[in-house]
Design a protein around this motif. Sequence first.
Motif, PDB file in Angstrom:
ATOM      1  N   GLN A 236       2.562  -1.165  -7.586  1.00  0.00           N
ATOM      2  CA  GLN A 236       1.300  -1.906  -7.574  1.00  0.00           C
ATOM      3  C   GLN A 236       0.335  -1.232  -8.535  1.00  0.00           C
ATOM      4  O   GLN A 236       0.422  -0.027  -8.779  1.00  0.00           O
ATOM      5  CB  GLN A 236       0.724  -1.987  -6.158  1.00  0.00           C
ATOM      6  N   SER A 237      -0.593  -2.019  -9.097  1.00  0.00           N
ATOM      7  CA  SER A 237      -1.494  -1.500 -10.118  1.00  0.00           C
ATOM      8  C   SER A 237      -2.667  -0.707  -9.550  1.00  0.00           C
ATOM      9  O   SER A 237      -3.331   0.018 -10.281  1.00  0.00           O
ATOM     10  CB  SER A 237      -2.039  -2.656 -10.966  1.00  0.00           C
ATOM     11  N   ALA A 238      -2.926  -0.845  -8.261  1.00  0.00           N
ATOM     12  CA  ALA A 238      -4.030  -0.137  -7.613  1.00  0.00           C
ATOM     13  C   ALA A 238      -3.669   0.133  -6.156  1.00  0.00           C
ATOM     14  O   ALA A 238      -2.806  -0.532  -5.590  1.00  0.00           O
ATOM     15  CB  ALA A 238      -5.301  -0.964  -7.682  1.00  0.00           C
TER      16      ALA A 238
ATOM     17  N   VAL B 298       1.677   3.522  -6.983  1.00  0.00           N
ATOM     18  CA  VAL B 298       0.745   2.965  -7.959  1.00  0.00           C
ATOM     19  C   VAL B 298       1.225   3.351  -9.354  1.00  0.00           C
ATOM     20  O   VAL B 298       1.442   4.526  -9.642  1.00  0.00           O
ATOM     21  CB  VAL B 298      -0.691   3.476  -7.717  1.00  0.00           C
TER      22      VAL B 298
ATOM     23  N   ASN C 157      -2.460  -8.166   0.165  1.00  0.00           N
ATOM     24  CA  ASN C 157      -3.549  -7.470  -0.510  1.00  0.00           C
ATOM     25  C   ASN C 157      -4.837  -7.610   0.310  1.00  0.00           C
ATOM     26  O   ASN C 157      -5.564  -8.592   0.161  1.00  0.00           O
ATOM     27  CB  ASN C 157      -3.764  -8.036  -1.914  1.00  0.00           C
TER      28      ASN C 157
ATOM     29  N   THR D 224      -7.484  -5.797  -0.032  1.00  0.00           N
ATOM     30  CA  THR D 224      -8.596  -5.189  -0.768  1.00  0.00           C
ATOM     31  C   THR D 224      -9.565  -6.243  -1.290  1.00  0.00           C
ATOM     32  O   THR D 224      -9.328  -7.442  -1.173  1.00  0.00           O
ATOM     33  CB  THR D 224      -8.080  -4.352  -1.956  1.00  0.00           C
TER      34      THR D 224
ATOM     35  N   ILE E 116      -4.593  -7.315  -7.300  1.00  0.00           N
ATOM     36  CA  ILE E 116      -3.617  -6.260  -7.569  1.00  0.00           C
ATOM     37  C   ILE E 116      -2.428  -6.880  -8.294  1.00  0.00           C
ATOM     38  O   ILE E 116      -1.903  -7.909  -7.868  1.00  0.00           O
ATOM     39  CB  ILE E 116      -3.133  -5.568  -6.274  1.00  0.00           C
TER      40      ILE E 116
END
Length: 110
Positions: free
Chosen positions: A40-42, A64, A93, A95, A99
Amino acid sequence: MPVIMRETVVAAGAVNENLLSGSAFEFARTNSIVSMGIHQSATGGFATINSGADVIAEEFSPPVATVYPIIPDNMYFSDVAAAGDRLVVRFRNPTGGAITVRTVCQVSSL
């Protein structure tokens, strides 16, 4: 050896029920060994991996990284899939931002 490589953006507060949906290799054609990696990117997202009735990984936070998982270094998950089993990688997700999820899945016939 068939490989699924997917880059998917999962919106804030959203769930993607199957990152592999629509792939020609989403359903195992024969009895196969399946190896998967996911990044995942974050921080903040959660993935669950299933192969047919097998739970490969309960909800977890993937590593990440801003690149695809590296074969074989980041292929942390594997299973023997029976012919017809559906490969499912669910991503949640919770957040406040989108993402990007990168998934690699190798399918080797037995």
